[in-house]
Design an enzyme around this catalytic site. Structure first.
Site, mmCIF file in Angstrom:
data_model
loop_
_atom_site.group_PDB
_atom_site.id
_atom_site.type_symbol
_atom_site.label_atom_id
_atom_site.label_comp_id
_atom_site.label_asym_id
_atom_site.label_seq_id
_atom_site.Cartn_x
_atom_site.Cartn_y
_atom_site.Cartn_z
ATOM 1 N N GLN A 11 0.364 -1.232 -0.525
ATOM 2 C CA GLN A 11 -0.127 -0.129 -0.091
ATOM 3 C C GLN A 11 0.851 1.655 -0.423
ATOM 4 O OE1 GLN A 11 -3.329 0.023 2.714
ATOM 5 N NE2 GLN A 11 -4.019 2.008 2.534
ATOM 6 N N THR A 179 0.784 2.090 12.608
ATOM 7 C CA THR A 179 -0.119 1.316 12.215
ATOM 8 C C THR A 179 -0.449 -0.595 12.602
ATOM 9 O OG1 THR A 179 1.000 0.411 10.453
ATOM 10 C CG2 THR A 179 -0.138 2.776 10.569
ATOM 11 N N ASN A 228 2.425 12.184 0.908
ATOM 12 C CA ASN A 228 2.762 11.691 -0.383
ATOM 13 C C ASN A 228 3.793 12.775 -1.804
ATOM 14 O OD1 ASN A 228 2.753 8.840 0.970
ATOM 15 N ND2 ASN A 228 0.846 8.509 -0.386
ATOM 16 N N GLU A 254 25.383 7.144 -10.254
ATOM 17 C CA GLU A 254 26.325 8.433 -8.548
ATOM 18 C C GLU A 254 26.610 8.189 -7.846
ATOM 19 O OE1 GLU A 254 27.840 12.273 -10.199
ATOM 20 O OE2 GLU A 254 27.185 11.119 -12.317
#
EC number: 3.6.5.-
Length: 450
Positions: A11, A179, A228, A254
């Site tokens: 999720q 959670t 998000n 790099e």
């Protein structure tokens, strides 16, 4: 081309992925149905953005990404969301029953059934590349799918694409916000394979990002969408130089070369500036020195850990927008004189800078202000060990009583794997301690024995 394949697992991985692809599309002017009005050469894949998007003969741009979850609800949101036409239906893989917050289900029982299908899809994406550079893997290690299936996929990718670099963006359990009860188990078991099978892992944690949203954006009750979008800005900044032609470009390999002093010491902190709401941005002058100072602030770190408690080993600054090298050098020089930013004594310089003239984009109706310049920092700091010791402590409290262990054993795991993973993490904490020790090169020369 130097293509990159993104893999979003569970999720958290999928929802962060959604935010990222939404932002990439905005940055490149790609419509939600995959068309790109500004792209005049239809079907010719020579532009910089083709590292992330493949192009069909009809001029449709398809993300080089797969989304995997063991249960359908989250992926169904992608299938019905506003970007549903962007993705190839075969790139969205979902199972029928979820991992129930159980690493063993994600890794052994349920995950095993779906992993070959995933690798098959990855193979198709890889065959479509001319010079695959590596993988970006997005997952959270607290749940079952992200931790279990995430580790399984990483292990299999190492077998199939051994030389390709793998960058993980990993959401770790927060100190206070939790959670699931079994988060410590899943995280420890999963970190065990992250240690082995990723080249660089960027640690994120929800609580730290909540605090940034509350403090800097004045969002009283941040949602996952807010979090998000902030995470996607970081990931976008890191990949800007792969997707646009810039002044000082930074390649995925790099990052590894500049940030990882020893193979195991590859867990990074990230921060981004300016995180500022539109109302405030109007009244503030966000110059290069200001945003550079801001990314070194402990409160800007995207994981709950205080860089002042540790020492920096290396640090990557990615500027974008209206920035010239002269300003960057001045800002970095100022940081070096500060006493708060301490480097280990065996790595005196420690800065890698990238500049890209593409200014940062923001999601319309989002929380962040549109600014002229921004900077994202990824740093390797010994304080990251705090994140691990916190999780290890919680693991020990539960494991001493063997609480919840039967759920894992019942799915075909052996109890020995718990202690093996836990020992590996104890060794990792020790490694960080040694790396940060003063004058490490004099007394003990066993640092290179990994």
């Amino acid at each position: 081309m130097r293509e990159i394949i993104s893999i979003h697992i569970g999720q958290a991985g999928i929802q962060v992925g959604n935010a990222c692809w939404e932002l990439y599309c905005l940055e490149h002017g790609i419509e939600p149905d995959g068309t790109m009005p500004s792209d005049t050469t239809v079907g010719v894949a020579h532009d910089a953005f083709n590292t992330f998007f493949s192009e069909t003969g009809a001029g449709k741009h398809v993300p080089r990404a797969i989304f995997v979850d063991l249960e359908p609800t989250v992926i169904d949101e992608v299938r019905t969301g506003s970007y549903r036409q962007l993705f190839h239906p075969e790139q969205l893989i979902s199972g029928k029953e979820d991992a129930a917050n159980n690493f063993a289900r994600g890794h052994y029982t349920v995950g095993k059934e779906i992993v070959d299908l995933c690798l098959d899809r990855v193979r198709k994406l890889a065959d479509n590349c001319t010079g695959l550079q590596g993988f970006l893997v997005f997952n959270a290690v607290g749940g079952g799918t992200g931790s279990g299936l995430g580790s399984l996929l990483l292990e299999r990718l190492s077998v199939d694409y051994g030389k390709k670099s793998k960058l993980g963006f990993t959401i770790y359990p927060s100190p206070q916000v939790s959670t699931a009860v079994v988060e410590p188990y899943n995280s420890v078991l999963s970190t065990h394979s992250l240690l082995e099978h990723t080249d660089v892992a960027v640690l994120l944690d929800n609580e730290a990002i909540y605090d940034i949203c509350r403090r800097s954006l004045d969002i009283e009750r941040p949602t996952y969408t807010n979090l998000n979008r902030l995470i996607s800005q970081i990931i976008s900044s890191l990949t800007t130089s792969l997707r646009f032609d810039g002044a000082i470009n930074v390649d995925v390999t790099e990052f590894q070369t500049n940030l990882v002093p020893y193979p195991r010491i590859h867990f990074m902190l990230s921060s981004y500036a300016p995180v500022i709401s539109a109302e405030k941005a109007y009244h503030e002058q966000l110059s290069v020195p200001e945003i550079t100072n801001a990314v070194f602030e402990p409160s800007s770190m995207m994981a709950k850990c205080d860089p002042r408690h540790g020492k920096y080993m290396a640090c990557c600054l990615m500027y974008r927008g209206d920035v010239v090298p002269k300003d960057v050098n001045a800002a970095v020089a100022t940081i070096k004189t500060k006493r708060t930013v301490q480097f280990v004594d065996w790595c005196p310089t420690g800065f890698k800078c990238g500049i890209n003239y593409q200014p940062p984009s923001v999601v319309p109706g989002g929380d962040l202000a549109k600014v002229q310049r921004a900077v994202c920092m990824i740093s390797n700091n010994t304080a990251v060990a705090e994140v691990f010791s916190r999780i290890d402590h919680k693991f020990d409290l539960m494991y001493a009583k063997r609480a919840f262990v039967h759920w894992y054993v019942g799915e075909g795991m052996e109890e020995g794997e718990f202690s093996e993973a836990r020992e590996d993490l104890a060794a990792l904490e020790k490694d960080y301690e040694e790396v940060g020790a003063e004058g490490a090169d004099d007394e003990n020369d066993d640092g290179e024995d990994y």
